[in-house]
Design a protein around this motif. Structure first.
Motif, mmCIF file in Angstrom:
data_model
loop_
_atom_site.group_PDB
_atom_site.id
_atom_site.type_symbol
_atom_site.label_atom_id
_atom_site.label_comp_id
_atom_site.label_asym_id
_atom_site.label_seq_id
_atom_site.Cartn_x
_atom_site.Cartn_y
_atom_site.Cartn_z
ATOM 1 N N SER A 156 -3.824 -2.374 2.673
ATOM 2 C CA SER A 156 -2.763 -2.123 3.648
ATOM 3 C C SER A 156 -1.634 -3.138 3.509
ATOM 4 O O SER A 156 -0.453 -2.781 3.586
ATOM 5 C CB SER A 156 -3.337 -2.164 5.066
ATOM 6 N N ILE A 157 -1.996 -4.399 3.297
ATOM 7 C CA ILE A 157 -0.973 -5.431 3.115
ATOM 8 C C ILE A 157 -0.143 -5.133 1.876
ATOM 9 O O ILE A 157 1.097 -5.242 1.888
ATOM 10 C CB ILE A 157 -1.628 -6.818 3.033
ATOM 11 N N PHE A 158 -0.800 -4.763 0.780
ATOM 12 C CA PHE A 158 -0.077 -4.429 -0.453
ATOM 13 C C PHE A 158 0.919 -3.307 -0.210
ATOM 14 O O PHE A 158 2.112 -3.417 -0.529
ATOM 15 C CB PHE A 158 -1.060 -4.014 -1.551
ATOM 16 N N VAL A 159 0.450 -2.202 0.356
ATOM 17 C CA VAL A 159 1.295 -1.016 0.517
ATOM 18 C C VAL A 159 2.439 -1.274 1.493
ATOM 19 O O VAL A 159 3.608 -0.966 1.206
ATOM 20 C CB VAL A 159 0.446 0.180 0.975
ATOM 21 N N ILE A 160 2.131 -1.863 2.639
ATOM 22 C CA ILE A 160 3.159 -2.053 3.664
ATOM 23 C C ILE A 160 4.237 -3.017 3.189
ATOM 24 O O ILE A 160 5.439 -2.761 3.371
ATOM 25 C CB ILE A 160 2.515 -2.552 4.971
ATOM 26 N N THR A 161 3.851 -4.124 2.571
ATOM 27 C CA THR A 161 4.854 -5.086 2.116
ATOM 28 C C THR A 161 5.740 -4.510 1.013
ATOM 29 O O THR A 161 6.945 -4.777 0.982
ATOM 30 C CB THR A 161 4.174 -6.367 1.607
ATOM 31 N N LEU B 282 3.779 6.062 7.344
ATOM 32 C CA LEU B 282 3.371 7.304 6.686
ATOM 33 C C LEU B 282 2.780 7.026 5.306
ATOM 34 O O LEU B 282 1.758 7.610 4.932
ATOM 35 C CB LEU B 282 4.569 8.248 6.567
ATOM 36 N N ALA B 283 3.423 6.126 4.557
ATOM 37 C CA ALA B 283 2.894 5.773 3.236
ATOM 38 C C ALA B 283 1.528 5.107 3.370
ATOM 39 O O ALA B 283 0.602 5.399 2.598
ATOM 40 C CB ALA B 283 3.869 4.856 2.506
ATOM 41 N N TRP B 284 1.377 4.222 4.351
ATOM 42 C CA TRP B 284 0.081 3.549 4.570
ATOM 43 C C TRP B 284 -0.987 4.564 4.935
ATOM 44 O O TRP B 284 -2.104 4.515 4.407
ATOM 45 C CB TRP B 284 0.225 2.523 5.690
ATOM 46 N N PHE B 285 -0.683 5.493 5.819
ATOM 47 C CA PHE B 285 -1.673 6.463 6.286
ATOM 48 C C PHE B 285 -2.184 7.340 5.139
ATOM 49 O O PHE B 285 -3.397 7.491 4.947
ATOM 50 C CB PHE B 285 -1.076 7.331 7.390
#
Length: 306
Positions: A237-242, A97-100
């Motif tokens: 996306s890598i920044f946010v998801i990690t 949800l945060a990534w989207f």
């Protein structure tokens, strides 16, 4: 006089370095030492501790796999999902949800600044405005939502005053909604910057050629801009998801200590001095995050694109 103190082997080496530059291994050595000291060694220690035994009072450096067995205890039962899988599912849900939403907002902002703001000075000003929230603590920014979203907050007061609701809305704060809202607030800038950087590298003549060929604005966006911005999208996306996968402060503050996540479990285990169990959870979390990163990097060769 100074040359007389040089060794015969050192003088030709220095002369060669002046002519051809320092060799690659000499340039990489300082960075390799930093990488070894601050990443490889701590990671190796965490993996080692995850296999240690522990009592209520001490850690015992004896090899055992009971920490991992304890984490996955009950997960073989197909009738009901175990606590570990539920926790990872909850964490992945928040990450998605945060990534989207950060991708949606970040791409829109980056597109506007890159293609609709012509002045470099104005682009710089808008970037400064995006970074202003980072001048304060994350915790302060999260707490600032409480007077707005609380039971007696401004949002509930406005809704009741307008007659939209008859009683305060409970799910605005200390809920999954408030957690996702805080994530989007805190981490959207991590999506804006790499996407904007990719968009600024797009050759504008490609867009002009698409316009000359009769492409509509949506066709240019979908077939030209998005494919050429994918490197920035993947990096963001890598920044946010990690970050979200390992976060426990945001979930603790905005979730009211009622929502579980893997990072929160690790934080609780370390507070109770259960370091081997926390290390085992950290190793599993790292493995999951690395698999996600591996999957994202399969979509684009980041090293080639950069």
């Amino acid at each position: 006089m100074a040359n007389s103190f040089m060794t015969p082997s050192a003088s030709p080496m220095r002369a060669r370095w002046r002519t051809h530059g320092m060799p690659g291994w000499a340039q990489a050595t300082p960075y390799s030492l930093v990488f070894l000291l601050f990443f490889i060694i701590p990671l190796a220690l965490i993996v080692a501790v995850s296999f240690w035994d522990a009592t209520e009072y001490e850690m015992i450096p004896a090899f055992t796999g009971k920490n991992y067995m304890s984490i996955f205890e009950g997960c073989s039962n197909t009738a009901e999902m175990c606590v570990t899988f539920k926790t990872y599912l909850s964490t992945l849900k928040f990450s998605f949800l945060a990534w989207f939403f950060t991708l949606l907002i970040g791409f829109t902002v980056a597109y506007f600044v890159a293609f609709h703001v012509r002045s470099t000075a104005m682009q710089t000003l808008l970037f400064v405005l995006c970074t202003i929230p980072f001048w304060t603590s994350n915790v302060i920014r999260m707490i600032s939502w409480m007077p707005l979203l609380g039971r007696n907050g401004l949002v509930n007061d406005a809704l009741m005053h307008l007659g939209i609701v008859s009683q305060p809305v409970e799910w605005l704060l200390y809920s999954p909604f408030s957690v996702v809202l805080a994530f989007v607030h805190l981490f959207t800038v991590f999506m804006i910057v790499p996407i904007f950087n990719s968009m600024m590298r797009i050759d504008r003549s490609l867009i002009e050629a698409a316009l000359d060929a009769g492409a509509s604005g949506w066709q240019i966006l979908w077939n030209v801009i998005i494919p050429l911005s994918r490197t920035g999208i993947i990096i963001g996306s890598i920044f946010v998801i990690t970050i979200v996968m390992g976060d426990f402060v945001t979930i603790g503050v905005m979730g009211g200590q009622q929502i579980a996540s893997v990072g929160k479990i690790i934080q609780v285990q370390t507070s109770y001095l259960q370091f081997p169990l926390a290390a085992a959870n950290a190793v599993i979390l790292l493995a999951v995050v690395l698999m996600i990163i591996w999957g994202l990097t399969r979509l684009v060769d980041i090293r080639k694109e950069l």
